[in-house]
Design an enzyme around this catalytic site. Structure first.
Site, PDB file in Angstrom:
ATOM      1  N   ARG A 102       0.837  -1.201   0.000  1.00  0.00           N
ATOM      2  CA  ARG A 102       0.000   0.000   0.000  1.00  0.00           C
ATOM      3  C   ARG A 102       0.869   1.247   0.000  1.00  0.00           C
ATOM      4  NH1 ARG A 102      -3.432   0.502   5.214  1.00  0.00           N
ATOM      5  NH2 ARG A 102      -3.424  -1.738   4.961  1.00  0.00           N
TER       6      ARG A 102
ATOM      7  N   SER B 227      -8.576   0.118  -0.266  1.00  0.00           N
ATOM      8  CA  SER B 227      -9.483  -0.207   0.824  1.00  0.00           C
ATOM      9  C   SER B 227     -10.201   1.049   1.342  1.00  0.00           C
ATOM     10  CB  SER B 227      -8.709  -0.915   1.939  1.00  0.00           C
ATOM     11  OG  SER B 227      -9.567  -1.367   2.946  1.00  0.00           O
ATOM     12  N   HIS B 228      -9.998   1.394   2.618  1.00  0.00           N
ATOM     13  CA  HIS B 228     -10.685   2.552   3.200  1.00  0.00           C
ATOM     14  C   HIS B 228      -9.733   3.740   3.366  1.00  0.00           C
ATOM     15  CE1 HIS B 228      -8.815   0.412   6.517  1.00  0.00           C
ATOM     16  NE2 HIS B 228      -8.764   1.570   7.155  1.00  0.00           N
TER      17      HIS B 228
ATOM     18  N   LYS C 221      -4.018  -6.425  -2.638  1.00  0.00           N
ATOM     19  CA  LYS C 221      -4.273  -7.552  -1.747  1.00  0.00           C
ATOM     20  C   LYS C 221      -4.163  -8.823  -2.570  1.00  0.00           C
ATOM     21  CE  LYS C 221      -7.466  -5.037   1.293  1.00  0.00           C
ATOM     22  NZ  LYS C 221      -8.862  -4.857   1.737  1.00  0.00           N
TER      23      LYS C 221
ATOM     24  N   ASP D 169     -17.141  -0.396   3.360  1.00  0.00           N
ATOM     25  CA  ASP D 169     -15.949   0.432   3.184  1.00  0.00           C
ATOM     26  C   ASP D 169     -15.621   0.536   1.697  1.00  0.00           C
ATOM     27  OD1 ASP D 169     -14.803  -2.096   2.682  1.00  0.00           O
ATOM     28  OD2 ASP D 169     -12.923  -1.576   3.674  1.00  0.00           O
TER      29      ASP D 169
ATOM     30  N   ASP E 230     -13.768  -0.918  -0.471  1.00  0.00           N
ATOM     31  CA  ASP E 230     -13.737  -2.083  -1.371  1.00  0.00           C
ATOM     32  C   ASP E 230     -14.682  -3.185  -0.900  1.00  0.00           C
ATOM     33  OD1 ASP E 230     -12.103  -2.694   0.834  1.00  0.00           O
ATOM     34  OD2 ASP E 230     -10.832  -4.044  -0.314  1.00  0.00           O
TER      35      ASP E 230
ATOM     36  N   ASP F  10     -15.090  -5.039   1.729  1.00  0.00           N
ATOM     37  CA  ASP F  10     -14.774  -6.242   2.503  1.00  0.00           C
ATOM     38  C   ASP F  10     -15.017  -6.016   4.002  1.00  0.00           C
ATOM     39  OD1 ASP F  10     -12.576  -4.655   3.100  1.00  0.00           O
ATOM     40  OD2 ASP F  10     -11.063  -6.135   2.496  1.00  0.00           O
ATOM     41  N   ARG F  11     -15.475  -4.783   4.370  1.00  0.00           N
ATOM     42  CA  ARG F  11     -15.808  -4.478   5.762  1.00  0.00           C
ATOM     43  C   ARG F  11     -17.204  -3.882   5.820  1.00  0.00           C
ATOM     44  NH1 ARG F  11     -12.745  -1.104   9.010  1.00  0.00           N
ATOM     45  NH2 ARG F  11     -12.456   0.371   7.319  1.00  0.00           N
TER      46      ARG F  11
ATOM     47  N   HIS G 240     -14.431  -6.522   9.460  1.00  0.00           N
ATOM     48  CA  HIS G 240     -14.198  -7.709   8.627  1.00  0.00           C
ATOM     49  C   HIS G 240     -14.999  -8.848   9.256  1.00  0.00           C
ATOM     50  CE1 HIS G 240     -10.843  -6.359   6.057  1.00  0.00           C
ATOM     51  NE2 HIS G 240     -10.364  -5.730   7.111  1.00  0.00           N
TER      52      HIS G 240
END
Length: 470
Positions: free
Chosen positions: A19, A107-108, A117, A243, A245, A247-248, A330
């Protein structure tokens, strides 16, 4: 044939992913190098196919193009699923029987960040494996250049259909507000709700990598203000947020109260344990004691584990756990699902529970034992010092005979409740948290925590902020 070698910015290779800030610590050349090195790992293991997806950030299409070029140069077949949520890529890796998968996502993080990822086979790719990418790039240790191929593959219909397959709420017409936060889960959210019974309102439903309405992190109350207002306006049963992407997951009840990740996990665990009596339910060390107690009360075996989605996934595979979760939102279902973190799937299961229940989500939340806790406090500590501090604290606590769980940092249990101090795996910070049944007890825990931090020569975190009821 040009010899390959590449140096990454030292801050970009993290514990769970790669990242950085685009144009500063992350570039298209980095994306190509990731493709070349990760692709070499896949190829050396006899793999042939890698699935690739990307999120809605403005920099993602270019990074995806460079990543694919690096993978193709390893002689691999690349299945490009396009823009969508990270869990859709995980799903694609199963559906397409891929040997690896890479998601381009920040992500966030703020809009100028991006990252990658990865999955190798069906397992998360993290820790030392990510460091190996850096070592391979620096030494040019990659497979000989070859001509692979890339194909556009649309798995979105199959993904939506598979999500819907596990909706078990019958025809009850719930009223639900959804906020994908202009993230890469936005289009999937709209397609999903179009096929669910009830009334569904989607806000911030266009993918926009600038995140114009709010930061895409549904675990921060400020980012839920819009959805809370819309739930009130619609008189909705609940609200669900994702979030950047997807995934949360974040959730609010019909009274506008945010459910923390551990509270959500209690609701989900009680349901899953009906089908898996005695099952192991995993949560990270930051979760409330209420969660662990409620899981045990519901006939499950609660297991406290290290923070980090890759670490939780690995522990689930080892224990055969049907469900796990983190405070960060998650949620991992191994019950009917594939064991990866998937916010749209967690939403489907939550809606099923609420639709079948004789009580509202607000009533479920209100019935949980009340405790007081601090927010997650993060304070600066140099990378080369942070783990040493934890060891010093651990040694002092051992000498004092304290009741300590040291699975990830130190979580100290007292008559008042507990306090936690751990080193972040991704930042130069220490993370602290405390929880008690009373204000006085919480003050005592904060004092104990502060004393240990100061004994290691650091300034104690600022505990002056308001405590949260939980």
């Amino acid at each position: 044939m040009t010899a390959f070698r590449h140096d990454f910015h030292p801050t970009s290779l993290r514990e769970y992913d790669i990242r950085g800030i685009v144009g500063q610590t992350l570039s298209g050349a980095d994306a190509f190098a990731i493709g070349r090195c990760f692709g070499s790992i896949v190829a050396k293991q006899g793999g042939r196919k890698v699935a690739v997806g990307y999120d809605g950030r403005l920099s993602s299409p270019e990074l995806e193009t460079q990543l694919v070029a690096g993978l193709v140069a390893c002689g691999l077949e690349v299945a490009r699923i396009g823009c969508g949520p990270t869990p859709m890529l995980y799903f694609a890796s199963y559906e397409l029987k891929a040997d690896g998968a890479v998601m381009v996502t920040g992500s966030h993080n703020p809009p100028d960040y991006n990252g990658f990822k990865m999955m190798l086979g069906k397992k998360p790719f993290f820790g030392q494996q990510i460091q190996q990418i850096g070592q391979m790039a620096a030494s040019g240790d990659v497979v000989a250049e070859a001509s692979g191929s890339s194909t556009q593959v649309d798995v979105s219909d199959a993904y939506v259909a598979r999500l819907l397959k596990d909706y078990d709420g019958g025809d009850r017409a719930l009223n639900v507000v959804w906020d994908p936060g202009n993230g890469s889960g936005a289009e999937i959210t709209k397609r999903l709700v179009a096929k669910l019974p009830g009334k569904h309102t989607v806000i911030n439903g266009e993918i926009d990598g600038r995140f114009p309405n709010h930061h895409p992190d549904p675990t921060v109350l400020k980012n839920l203000e819009q959805i809370i207002a819309e739930v009130a306006k619609q008189g909705a049963d609940l609200g669900i947020a994702f979030d950047g992407d997807a995934d949360r997951i974040g959730a609010v009840d019909g009274e506008g109260n945010m459910l923390f990740g551990d509270q959500l996990l209690v609701v989900l665990a009680r349901d899953v344990l009906k089908a898996h009596p005695g099952g192991t339910i995993i949560a990270d060390v930051k979760a409330s004691q209420v969660l662990f107690d409620e899981v045990d009360k519901a006939g499950g075996q609660s297991l406290m584990w290290k923070t980090g989605h890759s670490l939780i996934k690995a522990k689930m595979a080892e224990t055969g756990s049907p469900l796990a979760g983190e405070m960060s939102g998650h949620i991992f279902f191994n019950d009917k699902w594939y064991g990866f973190d998937d916010a749209p799937y967690a939403a489907i299961r939550l809606l099923g529970i609420v639709a079948r229940a004789g009580e509202s989500l607000a009533q479920m939340r209100d019935a949980l034992p009340k405790v007081l806790n601090t927010p997650e406090l993060r304070f600066n500590c140099a990378d080369e010092r942070k783990f040493g501090v934890i060891q010093e604290v651990k040694a002092r606590l051992a000498a004092s005979g304290a009741n300590v769980n040291d699975v990830d940092g130190v979580r100290v249990l007292t008559e008042d409740g507990w306090w936690l101090l751990r080193a972040s795996n991704t930042q130069a910070v220490l993370v602290a948290r405390a929880e008690a049944k009373t204000e006085e007890g919480l003050d005592r825990l904060k004092k104990l925590l502060a004393e240990q931090v100061e004994a290691s020569g650091l300034q104690a975190p600022d505990f002056s902020g308001e405590n949260a009821g939980h």
